[in-house]
Motif scaffolding. Structure first.
Motif, short mmCIF file in Angstrom:
data_model
loop_
_atom_site.label_atom_id
_atom_site.label_comp_id
_atom_site.label_asym_id
_atom_site.label_seq_id
_atom_site.Cartn_x
_atom_site.Cartn_y
_atom_site.Cartn_z
N GLU A 126 -20.25 9.80 8.21
CA GLU A 126 -20.06 11.35 8.92
C GLU A 126 -18.67 11.01 9.72
N ASN A 127 -18.31 9.61 10.03
CA ASN A 127 -17.35 10.97 11.35
C ASN A 127 -15.66 10.05 10.30
N ILE A 128 -16.34 9.12 8.79
CA ILE A 128 -15.17 9.21 8.23
C ILE A 128 -14.34 10.37 7.70
N TYR A 129 -15.37 11.56 7.53
CA TYR A 129 -15.21 13.15 6.92
C TYR A 129 -14.14 13.12 7.73
N LEU A 130 -15.54 13.18 9.64
CA LEU A 130 -14.64 13.53 10.61
C LEU A 130 -13.36 13.48 11.09
N ASN A 131 -13.24 12.28 10.76
CA ASN A 131 -11.65 11.94 11.09
C ASN A 131 -10.84 11.25 9.83
N GLY A 132 -11.08 11.06 8.98
CA GLY A 132 -9.78 11.54 7.60
C GLY A 132 -9.55 13.21 7.83
N SER A 133 -10.18 13.79 7.55
CA SER A 133 -9.80 14.97 7.92
C SER A 133 -8.70 15.35 9.32
N ILE A 134 -8.74 15.27 9.80
CA ILE A 134 -8.00 15.05 11.60
C ILE A 134 -7.11 14.36 10.92
N LEU A 135 -7.09 13.34 10.47
CA LEU A 135 -5.35 12.89 9.85
C LEU A 135 -5.34 13.51 8.28
N GLY A 136 -6.00 14.22 8.16
CA GLY A 136 -4.57 14.89 7.18
C GLY A 136 -5.23 15.00 5.36
N LEU A 137 -6.85 14.46 5.69
CA LEU A 137 -7.10 14.30 4.34
C LEU A 137 -7.59 14.82 3.44
N SER A 138 -7.38 15.16 2.98
CA SER A 138 -8.50 16.68 1.96
C SER A 138 -9.81 15.69 1.51
#
Length: 424
Positions: A126-138
Motif C-alpha cells: 500500500e505504501n508503494i502506491y501511496l509513495n509512487g503517486s506522491i512521486l508523480g506516477l499514475s
C-alpha cells in the motif's frame, strides 16, 4: 545539452524559537537556571514559565548559485550543518527559498530520508502506491512496475506486512526502490547508499550508474569523499551556507580536506594544551609535550608511515637519581596499542637530573592506520619494578592525535613485501 538544475542567489532562513517551559519539570529546571542569568528588566518578578518566547534567525544558505547540466553528476561536500541537505530539499520543493531563484527542468527522483514518508499502519504494498503517486506516477504505472519495485527491495515475503513492523533497513530499501523506479530525469542523492547489506549497496550503486549512463542529472551529497571523486564530474564545497569552491572534484576535495586539517590541528592543539597544564608547585612535572613531523613542525595529524618525533619538556626541582620516562599509545576506544620506556624497552641512561630538561622519542615510521589515538607520558622516580608505584607525574591519555591512511584497515601497518614465484 540543457540545464537540469539552476540556483541563482538562493538564500534560506529558518527561525529558531526558544520556548518557555511547558511542563512542571521544565519549569523547575528553568527556575534553577534562571538564578544564574542576568535579569530581564522588562520581565522583572515574572515567573520563568511566563517569560516571553524568543527567536533568532538562522541562515542555512546565503547567496548560493550553481547549475547542473543534463547528464552531469555533481557532488556537494562540506561539514555537518553546511547546508547540503537544505539544497536538496529546496530543489525537491519540500521547502521554499527565502530569496533567490530555483529552476528545475525534469522529473525529480529524491533519495532523501528514505522511508520517511511511509504510513506505518499501511502495508509495504500500500505504501508503494501511496509513495509512487506522491512521486508523480499514475496507478497504472505503479501497477506495471510493482513487481520490479518489490523484487529490487528484496521484500517479497514482507510486502503485505504493515511498515511499522519493518526494520529501518527494510524501510530504506523499499524507499530506495520506489524512488529509482519513477524514471527520474534528475536524481537527488543524500547519504543513502549505505542501505542494507553489502550486496544491496552494490545494487544501489549500479542503479545510480545506470541513471548516469542514461544522461540523468545527478546531485550527490556525501561525506564519502572518495565516492564523490569516483562518480562525480564536478564538486561543490559548501560551508556555513556559502559556496566555498566549485570545479574539478579532486581539486575541490583537496582544498576542503586541507581546511578540515587546519581546523582539526587547531582543535587538537587547544585540547592538548589544556590537558597538559599542571601545577608548578610540585617537585617534578612534565611541562609540555609536542609531536612533530620530520621537519620539526609541531603537528597532531599524520599520514600512516610518517616519521614522528615526540618532544617532552620537564622540570625537576629536586635531584632524581635514576628517573624513568615512559610513553604509551592507546586507540580512542581504549585499546592499548604500544609503549616504550627508558628502563627496559628502549633503555636510556639518564643519570641524575635536576632543573629543566628535554627528551625526544624518534619514531621512524608511525605505522598506525586511520583513527584517533591517545598519547600518555609518564615519569617515575625509581628504576626497579614496580617503578610505576613511585610515579612523579603521569599524563594519562592526555594528548590526542590523528592518523590518516587511505584504503587501509585494521590497527597497525605490518611491513610486508609480496613476491610471486611461478613454476613456469
Amino acid at each position: 545539452m540543457g540545464t537540469a538544475i539552476r540556483l541563482e542567489h538562493v538564500s534560506k532562513r529558518f527561525t529558531l524559537h526558544h520556548r518557555r517551559p511547558r511542563s512542571f519539570q521544565e519549569l523547575v529546571i528553568g527556575l534553577f537556571q534562571g538564578r544564574d542569568r542576568a535579569p530581564d528588566p522588562q520581565m522583572a518578578g515574572a515567573p520563568v514559565a511566563l517569560r516571553k518566547e524568543t527567536s533568532e534567525d538562522f541562515w542555512a544558505l546565503r547567496d548560493v548559485s550553481f547549475s547542473v547540466e543534463e547528464g552531469q553528476t555533481v557532488g556537494i561536500i562540506g561539514p555537518n550543518g553546511a547546508g547540503k541537505s537544505t539544497v536538496l530539499k529546496l530543489i525537491s520543493r519540500i521547502i521554499e527559498p527565502t530569496s533567490g531563484e530555483i529552476e528545475v527542468n525534469g522529473r525529480v527522483g529524491a533519495l532523501l530520508e528514505l522511508g520517511a514518508g511511509f504510513h506505518p499502519d499501511l502495508t509495504g504494498r500500500e505504501n508503494i502506491y501511496l509513495n509512487g503517486s506522491i512521486l508523480g506516477l499514475s496507478r497504472a504505472e505503479i501497477e506495471r512496475r510493482l513487481d520490479e519495485i518489490i523484487a529490487f527491495a528484496e521484500l517479497e515475503r514482507f510486502i503485505d506486512m504493515p511498515v511499522k513492523h519493518y526494520s529501518s533497513g527494510m524501510s530504506m530499501r523499499l524507499g530506495f526502490s520506489v524512488a529509482v523506479h519513477t524514471d527520474p530525469e534528475i536524481l537527488l542523492v543524500d547519504e543513502v547508499l549505505a542501505v542494507g547489506d553489502e550486496s544491496f549497496q552494490q545494487k544501489c550503486t549500479e542503479e545510480i550508474a545506470r541513471f548516469q549512463r542514461g544522461q540523468c542529472a545527478v546531485l550527490f551529497v556525501s561525506h564519502d569523499l572518495q565516492a564523490v571523486q569516483n562518480v562525480c564530474t564536478e564538486a561543490i564545497w559548501l560551508e556555513e551556507g556559502k559556496v566555498q569552491q566549485t570545479g574539478n572534484p579532486a581539486r575541490v576535495i583537496a582544498s576542503y580536506t586541507e581546511g578540515v586539517g587546519r581546523r582539526l590541528e587547531a582543535r587538537l592543539d587547544r585540547r592538548n594544551r589544556r590537558r597538559t597544564s599542571s601545577s608548578q608547585e610540585a617537585s617534578f612535572w612534565i611541562q609540555d609535550v609536542k609531536m612533530m613531523d620530520a621537519e620539526g613542525t609541531p603537528r597532531w595529524t599524520f599520514q600512516s608511515g610518517d616519521s614522528v618525533k615526540v618532544q617532552i619538556l620537564y622540570e625537576a626541582r629536586e635531584r632524581i637519581e635514576e628517573p624513568v620516562f615512559s610513553m604509551l599509545v592507546h586507540r580512542s576506544d581504549g585499546l592499548y596499542i604500544s609503549s616504550t620506556n627508558t628502563y627496559n624497552i628502549d633503555p636510556l641512561e639518564l643519570g641524575p637530573i635536576k632543573g629543566q630538561g628535554k627528551l625526544t622519542v624518534d619514531i621512524d615510521h608511525l605505522d598506525l592506520h586511520h583513527g584517533d589515538y591517545f598519547l600518555s607520558i609518564g615519569a617515575y622516580f625509581a628504576p626497579d619494578p614496580p617503578y610505576w608505584s613511585t610515579e612523579a607525574h603521569f599524563l594519562d591519555k592526555a594528548l590526542q592525535f590523528r592518523v590518516v591512511s587511505d584504503g587501509k584497515h585494521g590497527v597497525v601497518a605490518l611491513p610486508a613485501v609480496w613476491k610471486h614465484h611461478s613454476d613456469a
